[in-house]
Scaffold this active site. Sequence first.
Site, PDB file in Angstrom:
ATOM      1  N   ILE A  35       0.828  -1.212   0.000  1.00  0.00           N
ATOM      2  CA  ILE A  35       0.000   0.000   0.000  1.00  0.00           C
ATOM      3  C   ILE A  35       0.864   1.265   0.000  1.00  0.00           C
ATOM      4  O   ILE A  35       0.389   2.333  -0.412  1.00  0.00           O
ATOM      5  CB  ILE A  35      -0.945  -0.026   1.233  1.00  0.00           C
ATOM      6  CG1 ILE A  35      -2.177   0.828   0.990  1.00  0.00           C
ATOM      7  CG2 ILE A  35      -0.223   0.382   2.512  1.00  0.00           C
ATOM      8  CD1 ILE A  35      -3.283   0.614   2.015  1.00  0.00           C
ATOM      9  N   GLN A  97      10.343  -4.633  11.774  1.00  0.00           N
ATOM     10  CA  GLN A  97       9.175  -5.288  11.198  1.00  0.00           C
ATOM     11  C   GLN A  97       7.927  -4.596  11.726  1.00  0.00           C
ATOM     12  O   GLN A  97       7.798  -4.350  12.930  1.00  0.00           O
ATOM     13  CB  GLN A  97       9.154  -6.777  11.596  1.00  0.00           C
ATOM     14  CG  GLN A  97       7.974  -7.541  11.007  1.00  0.00           C
ATOM     15  CD  GLN A  97       7.994  -9.030  11.352  1.00  0.00           C
ATOM     16  OE1 GLN A  97       8.927  -9.513  12.002  1.00  0.00           O
ATOM     17  NE2 GLN A  97       6.985  -9.744  10.919  1.00  0.00           N
ATOM     18  N   HIS A 103       6.216 -11.945   5.701  1.00  0.00           N
ATOM     19  CA  HIS A 103       6.016 -11.493   4.320  1.00  0.00           C
ATOM     20  C   HIS A 103       7.362 -11.247   3.662  1.00  0.00           C
ATOM     21  O   HIS A 103       8.315 -10.794   4.298  1.00  0.00           O
ATOM     22  CB  HIS A 103       5.141 -10.242   4.251  1.00  0.00           C
ATOM     23  CG  HIS A 103       5.569  -9.132   5.161  1.00  0.00           C
ATOM     24  ND1 HIS A 103       5.286  -9.116   6.504  1.00  0.00           N
ATOM     25  CD2 HIS A 103       6.282  -8.000   4.914  1.00  0.00           C
ATOM     26  CE1 HIS A 103       5.788  -8.022   7.045  1.00  0.00           C
ATOM     27  NE2 HIS A 103       6.410  -7.343   6.109  1.00  0.00           N
TER      28      HIS A 103
HETATM   29  P1  5GP Z   1       7.377  -4.598   7.291  1.00  0.00           P
HETATM   30  O1  5GP Z   1       7.922  -3.312   7.795  1.00  0.00           O
HETATM   31  O2  5GP Z   1       6.547  -5.300   8.349  1.00  0.00           O
HETATM   32  O3  5GP Z   1       8.409  -5.477   6.653  1.00  0.00           O
HETATM   33  O4  5GP Z   1       6.430  -4.227   6.079  1.00  0.00           O
HETATM   34  C1  5GP Z   1       5.046  -4.128   6.164  1.00  0.00           C
HETATM   35  C2  5GP Z   1       4.567  -3.589   4.829  1.00  0.00           C
HETATM   36  O5  5GP Z   1       3.156  -3.731   4.764  1.00  0.00           O
HETATM   37  C3  5GP Z   1       4.894  -2.114   4.617  1.00  0.00           C
HETATM   38  O6  5GP Z   1       5.696  -1.967   3.446  1.00  0.00           O
HETATM   39  C4  5GP Z   1       3.518  -1.466   4.469  1.00  0.00           C
HETATM   40  O7  5GP Z   1       3.502  -0.438   3.510  1.00  0.00           O
HETATM   41  C5  5GP Z   1       2.628  -2.631   4.079  1.00  0.00           C
HETATM   42  N1  5GP Z   1       1.253  -2.488   4.502  1.00  0.00           N
HETATM   43  C6  5GP Z   1       0.821  -2.105   5.742  1.00  0.00           C
HETATM   44  N2  5GP Z   1      -0.519  -2.107   5.788  1.00  0.00           N
HETATM   45  C7  5GP Z   1      -0.949  -2.507   4.562  1.00  0.00           C
HETATM   46  C8  5GP Z   1      -2.254  -2.686   4.000  1.00  0.00           C
HETATM   47  O8  5GP Z   1      -3.297  -2.505   4.634  1.00  0.00           O
HETATM   48  N3  5GP Z   1      -2.305  -3.108   2.700  1.00  0.00           N
HETATM   49  C9  5GP Z   1      -1.179  -3.328   1.958  1.00  0.00           C
HETATM   50  N4  5GP Z   1      -1.355  -3.729   0.688  1.00  0.00           N
HETATM   51  N5  5GP Z   1       0.057  -3.165   2.463  1.00  0.00           N
HETATM   52  C10 5GP Z   1       0.173  -2.747   3.748  1.00  0.00           C
END
Ligand code: 5GP
Length: 121
Positions: A35, A97, A103
């Site tokens: 997103i 994270q 993911h």
């Molecule tokens: P992390 O920091 O946990 O590796 O990455 C989480 C990712 O999830 C981030 O890049 C963030 O932009 C994405 N993200 C968070 N909420 C949502 C959402 O509701 N929908 C989508 N498609 N991506 C999300």
Amino acid sequence: MSGHDPDCLFCRIAAGEIPANKVYEDDDIVAFHDINPGAPVHFLIIPREHVRNLYDTDDGHQALLGKLFGISSRLAREQGLDDGFRIVVNNGRIARQEVYHLHVHVLGGPEPLRAAAKPAP
Ligand code: 5GP
Ligand code: ZN
């Protein structure tokens, strides 16, 4: 479905309860665009099973982990990334994270990508 956490954002996206721009799904994994993209193309590949991160995996997850990485190049090509891409997995607090459902980030675009690490908040 086994391992579904009703309070988890990505479990809910996988279940179709929260909309996402999906690029792939099967019985085990789902892929959808981030997103808040950090590159011209940025999508995430997740297991349907609620696994918080790599610390939550054991030998029984090897096939699933193989699938998450194994499909990355096919999906990347389908999204136009035929000249390289970056895989990122932010695992735990030190890696900042944000969503605690495992993911794999796939990032790419026409220009060389900058450094992978997240900038300091
Ligand atoms: P992390 O920091 O946990 O590796 O990455 C989480 C990712 O999830 C981030 O890049 C963030 O932009 C994405 N993200 C968070 N909420 C949502 C959402 O509701 N929908 C989508 N498609 N991506 C999300
Ligand atoms: Zn989850």
